[in-house]
Motif scaffolding. Structure first.
Motif, PDB file in Angstrom:
ATOM      1  N   VAL A  82     -16.426  -8.988  -0.016  1.00 17.25           N
ATOM      2  CA  VAL A  82     -15.128  -8.412  -0.358  1.00 17.25           C
ATOM      3  C   VAL A  82     -14.321  -9.419  -1.167  1.00 17.25           C
ATOM      4  CG1 VAL A  82     -12.960  -7.468   0.492  1.00 17.25           C
ATOM      5  CG2 VAL A  82     -15.080  -6.965   1.705  1.00 17.25           C
ATOM      6  N   VAL A  83     -13.852  -8.981  -2.328  1.00 23.38           N
ATOM      7  CA  VAL A  83     -12.951  -9.780  -3.158  1.00 23.38           C
ATOM      8  C   VAL A  83     -11.544  -9.224  -2.970  1.00 23.38           C
ATOM      9  CG1 VAL A  83     -12.314 -10.433  -5.506  1.00 23.38           C
ATOM     10  CG2 VAL A  83     -14.737 -10.282  -4.864  1.00 23.38           C
ATOM     11  N   ASN A  84     -10.643 -10.056  -2.468  1.00 18.99           N
ATOM     12  CA  ASN A  84      -9.255  -9.619  -2.285  1.00 18.99           C
ATOM     13  C   ASN A  84      -8.533  -9.651  -3.631  1.00 18.99           C
ATOM     14  OD1 ASN A  84      -8.936  -9.112   0.613  1.00 18.99           O
ATOM     15  ND2 ASN A  84      -9.481 -11.272   0.830  1.00 18.99           N
ATOM     16  N   CYS A  85      -8.039  -8.494  -4.052  1.00 21.56           N
ATOM     17  CA  CYS A  85      -7.457  -8.355  -5.392  1.00 21.56           C
ATOM     18  C   CYS A  85      -5.936  -8.356  -5.393  1.00 21.56           C
ATOM     19  CB  CYS A  85      -7.985  -7.076  -6.051  1.00 21.56           C
ATOM     20  SG  CYS A  85      -9.786  -7.046  -6.214  1.00 21.56           S
ATOM     21  N   TRP A  86      -5.332  -8.376  -4.227  1.00 24.53           N
ATOM     22  CA  TRP A  86      -3.886  -8.519  -4.135  1.00 24.53           C
ATOM     23  C   TRP A  86      -3.545  -9.238  -2.830  1.00 24.53           C
ATOM     24  CZ3 TRP A  86      -6.299  -3.679  -4.143  1.00 24.53           C
ATOM     25  CH2 TRP A  86      -6.332  -3.005  -2.933  1.00 24.53           C
ATOM     26  N   ASP A  87      -2.441  -9.956  -2.867  1.00 24.64           N
ATOM     27  CA  ASP A  87      -2.035 -10.754  -1.714  1.00 24.64           C
ATOM     28  C   ASP A  87      -0.960 -10.072  -0.867  1.00 24.64           C
ATOM     29  OD1 ASP A  87      -3.712 -12.914  -2.449  1.00 24.64           O
ATOM     30  OD2 ASP A  87      -2.211 -13.592  -3.901  1.00 24.64           O
ATOM     31  N   GLU A  88      -0.121  -9.268  -1.528  1.00 20.04           N
ATOM     32  CA  GLU A  88       0.988  -8.665  -0.811  1.00 20.04           C
ATOM     33  C   GLU A  88       0.518  -7.560   0.134  1.00 20.04           C
ATOM     34  OE1 GLU A  88       0.601  -6.410  -4.750  1.00 20.04           O
ATOM     35  OE2 GLU A  88       0.330  -8.448  -3.994  1.00 20.04           O
ATOM     36  N   MET A  89       1.349  -7.242   1.095  1.00 21.79           N
ATOM     37  CA  MET A  89       1.066  -6.135   1.996  1.00 21.79           C
ATOM     38  C   MET A  89       1.254  -4.818   1.242  1.00 21.79           C
ATOM     39  SD  MET A  89       0.064  -6.943   5.058  1.00 21.79           S
ATOM     40  CE  MET A  89       0.439  -5.420   5.922  1.00 21.79           C
ATOM     41  N   VAL A  90       0.244  -3.975   1.253  1.00 24.77           N
ATOM     42  CA  VAL A  90       0.333  -2.656   0.618  1.00 24.77           C
ATOM     43  C   VAL A  90       0.176  -1.613   1.711  1.00 24.77           C
ATOM     44  CG1 VAL A  90      -0.640  -1.085  -1.080  1.00 24.77           C
ATOM     45  CG2 VAL A  90      -0.626  -3.541  -1.547  1.00 24.77           C
ATOM     46  N   GLU A  91       1.230  -0.826   1.907  1.00 23.69           N
ATOM     47  CA  GLU A  91       1.216   0.171   2.971  1.00 23.69           C
ATOM     48  C   GLU A  91       0.234   1.292   2.626  1.00 23.69           C
ATOM     49  OE1 GLU A  91       4.299   3.067   5.492  1.00 23.69           O
ATOM     50  OE2 GLU A  91       5.022   1.837   3.811  1.00 23.69           O
ATOM     51  N   ILE A  92      -0.547   1.683   3.617  1.00 26.55           N
ATOM     52  CA  ILE A  92      -1.494   2.775   3.456  1.00 26.55           C
ATOM     53  C   ILE A  92      -0.894   4.054   4.017  1.00 26.55           C
ATOM     54  CG2 ILE A  92      -3.782   3.649   4.103  1.00 26.55           C
ATOM     55  CD1 ILE A  92      -4.684   0.702   4.276  1.00 26.55           C
ATOM     56  N   ASN A  93      -0.799   5.065   3.160  1.00 26.48           N
ATOM     57  CA  ASN A  93      -0.316   6.387   3.568  1.00 26.48           C
ATOM     58  C   ASN A  93      -1.394   7.402   3.202  1.00 26.48           C
ATOM     59  OD1 ASN A  93       2.583   5.891   4.421  1.00 26.48           O
ATOM     60  ND2 ASN A  93       2.605   4.996   2.378  1.00 26.48           N
ATOM     61  N   THR A  94      -2.333   7.604   4.102  1.00 24.74           N
ATOM     62  CA  THR A  94      -3.474   8.453   3.784  1.00 24.74           C
ATOM     63  C   THR A  94      -3.018   9.835   3.315  1.00 24.74           C
ATOM     64  OG1 THR A  94      -3.655   9.048   6.122  1.00 24.74           O
ATOM     65  CG2 THR A  94      -5.076   7.300   5.320  1.00 24.74           C
ATOM     66  N   GLY A  95      -3.583  10.239   2.195  1.00 20.28           N
ATOM     67  CA  GLY A  95      -3.276  11.565   1.661  1.00 20.28           C
ATOM     68  C   GLY A  95      -2.048  11.625   0.783  1.00 20.28           C
ATOM     69  N   ALA A  96      -1.346  10.506   0.616  1.00 20.25           N
ATOM     70  CA  ALA A  96      -0.108  10.496  -0.172  1.00 20.25           C
ATOM     71  C   ALA A  96      -0.338   9.844  -1.532  1.00 20.25           C
ATOM     72  CB  ALA A  96       0.992   9.755   0.578  1.00 20.25           C
ATOM     73  N   PRO A  99       3.161   4.925  -5.779  1.00 22.24           N
ATOM     74  CA  PRO A  99       3.036   3.923  -6.849  1.00 22.24           C
ATOM     75  C   PRO A  99       2.267   2.686  -6.390  1.00 22.24           C
ATOM     76  CG  PRO A  99       5.297   4.712  -6.672  1.00 22.24           C
ATOM     77  CD  PRO A  99       4.571   5.231  -5.476  1.00 22.24           C
ATOM     78  N   GLU A 100       2.449   2.315  -5.118  1.00 18.38           N
ATOM     79  CA  GLU A 100       1.783   1.117  -4.597  1.00 18.38           C
ATOM     80  C   GLU A 100       0.258   1.290  -4.610  1.00 18.38           C
ATOM     81  OE1 GLU A 100       5.886   1.361  -3.326  1.00 18.38           O
ATOM     82  OE2 GLU A 100       4.208   2.763  -3.017  1.00 18.38           O
ATOM     83  N   ALA A 101      -0.193   2.476  -4.273  1.00 21.39           N
ATOM     84  CA  ALA A 101      -1.641   2.734  -4.277  1.00 21.39           C
ATOM     85  C   ALA A 101      -2.182   2.716  -5.700  1.00 21.39           C
ATOM     86  CB  ALA A 101      -1.940   4.076  -3.615  1.00 21.39           C
ATOM     87  N   GLY A 102      -1.409   3.237  -6.635  1.00 19.95           N
ATOM     88  CA  GLY A 102      -1.829   3.205  -8.031  1.00 19.95           C
ATOM     89  C   GLY A 102      -1.936   1.786  -8.547  1.00 19.95           C
ATOM     90  N   LYS A 103      -0.964   0.952  -8.204  1.00 20.47           N
ATOM     91  CA  LYS A 103      -0.985  -0.460  -8.625  1.00 20.47           C
ATOM     92  C   LYS A 103      -2.185  -1.184  -8.020  1.00 20.47           C
ATOM     93  CE  LYS A 103       1.744  -4.733  -8.468  1.00 20.47           C
ATOM     94  NZ  LYS A 103       2.999  -5.370  -7.965  1.00 20.47           N
ATOM     95  N   ALA A 104      -2.452  -0.922  -6.744  1.00 19.08           N
ATOM     96  CA  ALA A 104      -3.572  -1.577  -6.067  1.00 19.08           C
ATOM     97  C   ALA A 104      -4.906  -1.175  -6.691  1.00 19.08           C
ATOM     98  CB  ALA A 104      -3.553  -1.243  -4.580  1.00 19.08           C
ATOM     99  N   SER A 105      -5.058   0.106  -7.019  1.00 17.18           N
ATOM    100  CA  SER A 105      -6.315   0.560  -7.616  1.00 17.18           C
ATOM    101  C   SER A 105      -6.534  -0.090  -8.976  1.00 17.18           C
ATOM    102  CB  SER A 105      -6.340   2.085  -7.740  1.00 17.18           C
ATOM    103  OG  SER A 105      -5.336   2.556  -8.619  1.00 17.18           O
ATOM    104  N   PHE A 106      -5.448  -0.322  -9.723  1.00 16.31           N
ATOM    105  CA  PHE A 106      -5.582  -0.986 -11.018  1.00 16.31           C
ATOM    106  C   PHE A 106      -5.931  -2.455 -10.842  1.00 16.31           C
ATOM    107  CE2 PHE A 106      -3.657  -3.476 -14.506  1.00 16.31           C
ATOM    108  CZ  PHE A 106      -4.493  -3.050 -15.519  1.00 16.31           C
ATOM    109  N   GLN A 107      -5.332  -3.121  -9.862  1.00 16.72           N
ATOM    110  CA  GLN A 107      -5.633  -4.530  -9.624  1.00 16.72           C
ATOM    111  C   GLN A 107      -7.107  -4.736  -9.277  1.00 16.72           C
ATOM    112  OE1 GLN A 107      -2.454  -5.060  -6.672  1.00 16.72           O
ATOM    113  NE2 GLN A 107      -1.556  -6.654  -7.970  1.00 16.72           N
ATOM    114  N   ALA A 108      -7.656  -3.814  -8.478  1.00 15.99           N
ATOM    115  CA  ALA A 108      -9.071  -3.898  -8.126  1.00 15.99           C
ATOM    116  C   ALA A 108      -9.942  -3.679  -9.360  1.00 15.99           C
ATOM    117  CB  ALA A 108      -9.400  -2.861  -7.050  1.00 15.99           C
ATOM    118  N   LEU A 109      -9.566  -2.707 -10.165  1.00 14.00           N
ATOM    119  CA  LEU A 109     -10.327  -2.416 -11.382  1.00 14.00           C
ATOM    120  C   LEU A 109     -10.276  -3.579 -12.362  1.00 14.00           C
ATOM    121  CD1 LEU A 109     -11.903  -0.310 -13.059  1.00 14.00           C
ATOM    122  CD2 LEU A 109      -9.699   0.558 -13.869  1.00 14.00           C
TER     123      LEU A 109
END
Length: 342
Positions: A82-96, A99-109
């Motif tokens: 596992v490569v950690n692609c962000w350091d900050e806490m990103v709240e998980i809201n399943t099914g929602a 913007p935070e999830a979009g940013k995280a997906s881009f950081q991983a990509l």
């Protein structure tokens, strides 16, 4: 055996986690949970160990283990990395959709793309993103296909939906239906057929692929009565390949082509637009289908489904397509290696 030999035998496959509120993390965990996968690949998940820990607990899959990557390229060959692609806490809201999830997906990509360019991983498998919330100043694309095409300086690429028994590419991808006939040219179709033909040979090991090309209009234009594109645009491209000795046929009316089962007679099928190809593909091969971006110098695959927010976090998502995407990336890697040694 040297470490290089081990890596060539077991390619390093990067897997981006996708939208953390969708089913990407779940299908990734499920696909890699069976330790037998480690006999064939070295998997590297680009995302967050905290996200994986959340889903491991939510899905009650405590037997899923992984190793943290501390330095770029220092992967454990016998574990899930596992490569950690962000350091900050990103709240998980399943099914929602957030913007935070979009940013995280881009950081991983972004991180996975960097490692792919550096040769630290041999191929990439992308879990589903939300094409809207991932948009930012550095990602202004209709999807992964367009992103990788530009990032790896390809003149063109092909969205190629594949399964063991069915392989369908689309001449025009993520564009509105009203613009299809405007962008459809003989040159475009010729490029797409060329990419498909080469991919079937090199990536899938089919020495003399047989390709079907679908028409654009109902009944493939009915001799021009229902549209001229089939006669004036599509047919000339097909003739060009026939003159080169390639097994390219059509244009075929799409409804009868699939209704009569003619698709079984061909190694590859070129549809004219997104839904013309993806509706029959997902009807016939949804559970084990893979989205492959053909025509690139690198290998990129993806499961053929989206974020599926409606079932995210409910332990209902099936991992079959993700597993197939991982194994297809491995197979294409090995096929390309074999081509180089012939």
């Amino acid at each position: 055996m040297s470490s290089n030999s081990k890596r060539e035998d077991k390619p390093v496959i990067g897997i981006t986690i996708g939208d953390i509120n969708g089913i990407g993390p779940e299908v990734t965990i499920k696909a890699l949970r069976d330790s037998r996968v480690l006999n064939f690949i070295t998997p590297v998940i680009y995302g967050s160990s905290k996200t994986l820990s959340y889903y491991r607990k939510a899905l009650r899959m405590d037997d899923f283990n992984y190793s943290h990557v501390k330095e770029p390229g220092q992967f454990h060959l016998k574990k899930v990395n596992v490569v950690n692609c962000w350091d900050e806490m990103v709240e998980i809201n399943t099914g929602a959709v957030t913007p935070e999830a979009g940013k995280a997906s881009f950081q991983a990509l972004l991180k996975a793309t960097k490692d792919l360019k550096a040769g630290l991983i041999d191929a990439i498998v992308t879990a589903p993103i939300n094409k809207n919330n991932i948009q930012n100043d550095d990602f202004k694309f209709a999807g992964h296909t367009e992103y990788f095409t530009q990032n790896f300086d390809a003149k063109d690429s092909l969205m190629f939906m594949t399964s063991d028994d069915l392989k369908i590419g689309v001449a025009t991808g993520h564009i509105p239906v009203k613009h299809i006939s405007e962008v459809l040219t003989k040159e475009l179709i010729s490029r797409k057929i060329g990419i498909m033909e080469e991919s079937l040979r090199v990536d899938f090991g089919i020495k003399k692929p047989k390709i079907a090309v679908l028409g654009l209009n109902p009944h493939a234009g009915e001799g021009g009565l229902l549209g001229k594109e089939d006669i004036e645009v599509i047919n000339p491209a097909i003739k060009e390949f026939k003159q080169k000795g390639k097994l390219v046929f059509g244009p075929f009316p799409a409804d009868g082509f699939f209704g009569k089962g003619d698709y079984k007679k061909f190694d590859g099928i070129l549809a004219m637009y997104h839904d013309q190809g993806l509706i029959p593909f997902k009807t016939l091969a949804f559970e084990n289908g893979v989205n492959y971006t053909a025509g690139l110098s690198i290998i990129r695959t993806s499961p053929d489904h989206g974020t599926a927010y409606d079932i995210a976090g409910k332990n209902e998502a099936q991992e079959t397509s993700m597993r197939q995407a991982i194994y297809l990336a491995r197979d294409i890697y090995k096929n390309r290696k074999e081509q180089l040694t012939e």
